[in-house]
Scaffold this motif. Structure first.
Motif, short mmCIF file in Angstrom:
data_model
loop_
_atom_site.label_atom_id
_atom_site.label_comp_id
_atom_site.label_asym_id
_atom_site.label_seq_id
_atom_site.Cartn_x
_atom_site.Cartn_y
_atom_site.Cartn_z
N HIS A 1 -33.18 23.72 56.24
CA HIS A 1 -32.56 25.03 56.45
C HIS A 1 -33.28 26.08 55.60
O HIS A 1 -33.59 27.17 56.08
CB HIS A 1 -31.07 24.97 56.10
CG HIS A 1 -30.33 26.22 56.48
ND1 HIS A 1 -29.76 26.40 57.72
CD2 HIS A 1 -30.10 27.37 55.80
CE1 HIS A 1 -29.20 27.60 57.78
NE2 HIS A 1 -29.39 28.21 56.61
N HIS B 1 -36.74 26.63 57.41
CA HIS B 1 -36.82 27.23 58.76
C HIS B 1 -35.73 28.26 59.05
O HIS B 1 -35.83 29.02 60.00
CB HIS B 1 -36.75 26.14 59.83
CG HIS B 1 -37.80 25.10 59.69
ND1 HIS B 1 -39.14 25.37 59.91
CD2 HIS B 1 -37.74 23.80 59.34
CE1 HIS B 1 -39.84 24.26 59.72
NE2 HIS B 1 -39.01 23.30 59.35
N GLY B 2 -34.64 28.22 58.29
CA GLY B 2 -33.53 29.16 58.53
C GLY B 2 -32.62 28.71 59.67
O GLY B 2 -32.94 27.76 60.40
N ASP C 1 -30.01 29.53 63.19
CA ASP C 1 -30.12 30.25 64.45
C ASP C 1 -28.80 31.00 64.73
O ASP C 1 -27.81 30.39 65.13
CB ASP C 1 -30.43 29.23 65.57
CG ASP C 1 -30.66 29.90 66.91
OD1 ASP C 1 -30.46 31.13 67.00
OD2 ASP C 1 -31.04 29.19 67.86
N THR C 2 -28.82 32.31 64.51
CA THR C 2 -27.58 33.08 64.69
C THR C 2 -27.18 33.19 66.17
O THR C 2 -26.03 33.46 66.48
CB THR C 2 -27.72 34.51 64.12
OG1 THR C 2 -28.90 35.10 64.67
CG2 THR C 2 -27.77 34.52 62.61
N ASP D 1 -24.92 30.20 66.48
CA ASP D 1 -23.99 29.92 65.39
C ASP D 1 -22.65 30.64 65.63
O ASP D 1 -22.58 31.87 65.67
CB ASP D 1 -24.59 30.39 64.06
CG ASP D 1 -23.81 29.86 62.88
OD1 ASP D 1 -24.27 28.92 62.23
OD2 ASP D 1 -22.70 30.39 62.64
N TYR E 1 -21.37 33.11 62.89
CA TYR E 1 -22.04 34.41 62.96
C TYR E 1 -21.49 35.22 64.13
O TYR E 1 -21.21 36.42 64.01
CB TYR E 1 -23.56 34.24 63.09
CG TYR E 1 -24.23 35.58 63.19
CD1 TYR E 1 -24.45 36.34 62.05
CD2 TYR E 1 -24.58 36.11 64.43
CE1 TYR E 1 -24.99 37.62 62.14
CE2 TYR E 1 -25.13 37.37 64.53
CZ TYR E 1 -25.34 38.12 63.38
OH TYR E 1 -25.87 39.38 63.48
N LYS F 1 -27.38 38.30 58.81
CA LYS F 1 -28.31 37.78 59.83
C LYS F 1 -29.68 37.46 59.19
O LYS F 1 -30.23 36.37 59.38
CB LYS F 1 -28.47 38.82 60.94
CG LYS F 1 -29.34 38.39 62.11
CD LYS F 1 -29.20 39.44 63.22
CE LYS F 1 -30.29 39.41 64.25
NZ LYS F 1 -30.40 38.21 65.03
N GLU F 2 -30.13 38.42 58.41
CA GLU F 2 -31.44 38.26 57.77
C GLU F 2 -31.41 37.06 56.82
O GLU F 2 -32.32 36.21 56.84
CB GLU F 2 -31.69 39.53 56.96
CG GLU F 2 -33.11 40.02 56.95
CD GLU F 2 -33.16 41.29 56.11
OE1 GLU F 2 -32.77 42.35 56.63
OE2 GLU F 2 -33.56 41.19 54.92
N TYR G 1 -29.37 34.49 56.73
CA TYR G 1 -29.14 33.19 57.39
C TYR G 1 -30.40 32.74 58.14
O TYR G 1 -30.81 31.58 58.04
CB TYR G 1 -27.96 33.32 58.37
CG TYR G 1 -27.43 31.99 58.84
CD1 TYR G 1 -26.90 31.05 57.95
CD2 TYR G 1 -27.44 31.65 60.20
CE1 TYR G 1 -26.41 29.84 58.39
CE2 TYR G 1 -26.95 30.44 60.65
CZ TYR G 1 -26.44 29.54 59.73
OH TYR G 1 -25.95 28.32 60.16
N GLU G 2 -31.03 33.68 58.82
CA GLU G 2 -32.22 33.31 59.61
C GLU G 2 -33.41 32.96 58.73
O GLU G 2 -34.29 32.20 59.11
CB GLU G 2 -32.56 34.43 60.60
CG GLU G 2 -31.55 34.51 61.74
CD GLU G 2 -31.82 35.61 62.74
OE1 GLU G 2 -32.65 36.48 62.46
OE2 GLU G 2 -31.18 35.58 63.82
N SER G 3 -33.43 33.54 57.50
CA SER G 3 -34.55 33.24 56.61
C SER G 3 -34.29 31.96 55.80
O SER G 3 -35.18 31.49 55.10
CB SER G 3 -34.76 34.41 55.64
OG SER G 3 -33.66 34.44 54.74
#
Ligand code: TYM
Length: 413
Positions: free
Chosen positions: A327, A330-331, A333-334, A337, A340, A357-358, A360-362
């Motif tokens: 995680h 790769h982060g 996927d909102t 999810d 989210y 979003k930023e 979680y995705e990062s």
């Protein structure tokens, strides 16, 4: 009166079934997405409605002088019929009203049911207009294994939840069909006029009814149609037929109003405008159905803080990776999810949502941390609702549900 259709062919395929793959089904009684959930662009195409685009949102902001609601900014309300006519009415100071509803099949409403009501409340305040809310106790009696007495009782229970959303009693009339049909002759007269215009073939085409469906079901759509005609409410609008109606609902209710819009001109009535929302997904994700009879599929307005926490931690489908290491690398996927997605409905702060979003995705934010933010937001929301519902006494319900004049500017300037 500016209430014409905006150009598209409204003859849509029956009940939104996806004929190519048989994957997607959206109608008032069944909502099923394909592999990737519901394809809303395809629904617009099939139902013949219009997408809410930037041009419309810009116009709404110009006309109202306010930023549009986050449900619109995020295209949670994504489709419409005749919203430009609504704005024309507002600009030319012609009266119009809102109509929405609920089918009382369960004691507890879930968060999805709240979406149209929260949006309707916002629109009522924005335009300062009257609102009628239909509780279809008759519909639920016809469709569910439930007695008339029980669906009538549930209608009054649901009315309390609806009132707890904060509607203005001076501008809002709530009614159950069982009550209203027996006290307002115009309501039944309009129902009969609609029934005379609609053939069995037409309701079969629109709703997918078969010959083994009860005649109660076949006759019901007229009952949901007529609150869209202003003279169904003589105490509010007198005998006027020229007061335009806007209906906020999720897109599953659209078949009723395609039928309504089809018959309206033949009766000398205006076609109602509509604004449609997407579906608030089940905890397990948009492929599975949120059901009032499955307590693990959603958060209910009656859930305790402990239940909310448990349900989200245990059932909310995660777009996170299998291990913390993966995680972080790769982060998450909102797009898939559920936590989210729930936040996108209920966290109105755009900046905060963009940060989440930023992060979680990062991979900076882990699933457990995202879930914690959601648990806090929903606990506050449901606790607030519970407190407001406690204040809704039988007397308050009676006030909302008594046919009476409402407070609005009736002059047609
Ligand atoms: P009902 O009780 O199924 O749903 C009430 C309202 O909630 C919407 N809705 C949802 N919205 C977002 N996400 C979801 N998961 C979700 N599930 C339900 C529905 O679209 C609806 O707006 N026949 C109607 C009652 C009715 C009505 C109306 C609804 C009578 N007149 C006019 C809308 C407008 C019904 O059974 O709704």
């Amino acid at each position: 009166m500016a209430a014409s259709a905006e150009g598209r062919d409204e003859r849509a395929s029956p009940v939104g079934r996806d004929d190519d793959s048989n994957e997607q089904e959206v109608n008032p009684w069944s909502v099923r997405g394909g592999e990737k959930g519901i394809d809303y662009a395809k629904l617009i195409e099939k139902f013949g409605s219009q997408a809410i685009d930037k041009e419309l949102l810009d116009r709404m902001e110009r006309v109202t002088g306010r930023q549009v609601h986050h449900f619109l900014r995020r295209r949670i309300f994504f489709s419409h019929r005749d919203m430009n006519a609504v704005l024309d009415n507002y600009e030319s100071k012609k009266p119009f009203y809102l109509y929405t509803g609920r089918g009382p099949s369960s004691e507890a409403m879930h968060l999805g049911h709240l979406i149209p009501f929260l949006f309707t409340k916002h629109v009522q305040e924005l335009f300062d207009i009257p609102l009628v809310i239909q509780l279809t106790d008759d519909e639920k009696f016809l469709w569910k294994d439930i007695t008339l007495e029980e669906s009538y009782r549930l209608a009054y229970e649901n009315a309390k939840d609806i009132i707890a959303c904060g509607f203005d009693v001076d501008k809002t009339f709530i009614f159950t069909d069982l009550d209203y049909v027996s006290c307002e002759p115009m309501f039944y007269r309009n129902i009969l006029k609609v029934r005379k215009c609609v053939t069995f073939n037409q309701v079969k085409g629109i709703f997918g009814f078969t010959e083994s469906d009860s005649t109660g079901k076949i006759a019901f759509p007229a009952v949901q149609a007529v609150p869209a005609f202003s003279n169904s409410f003589p105490k509010i609008f007198g005998d006027r037929t020229d007061i335009f109606c806007l209906i906020p609902c999720a897109i599953d209710q659209d078949p009723y109003f395609r039928m309504t819009r089809d018959v309206a001109p033949r009766l000398g009535y205006l076609k109602p405008a509509l604004i449609h929302s997407t579906f608030f997904p089940a905890l397990q994700g948009p492929k599975s159905k949120m059901s009032a009879s499955d307590p693990t599929s959603s958060i209910f307005l009656t859930d305790s803080p402990a239940q909310i926490k448990k349900k989200i931690n245990k059932y909310a489908f995660s777009g996170g990776r299998d291990t913390v290491e993966e995680h972080r690398q790769h982060g998450g996927d909102t797009a898939i999810d559920v936590s989210y997605q729930y936040l996108s409905f209920f966290l109105d702060d755009d900046e905060k949502l963009a940060h989440i979003k930023e992060d979680y995705e990062s991979g900076r934010m882990l699933t457990g941390e995202l879930k914690k933010v959601l648990i806090d937001v929903l606990t506050k929301l449901v606790d607030g609702h519970r407190e407001r519902r406690k204040a809704v006494t039988d007397d308050v319900v009676r006030q909302f549900m008594t046919p009476r004049p409402l407070n609005f500017d009736k002059s047609c300037k």
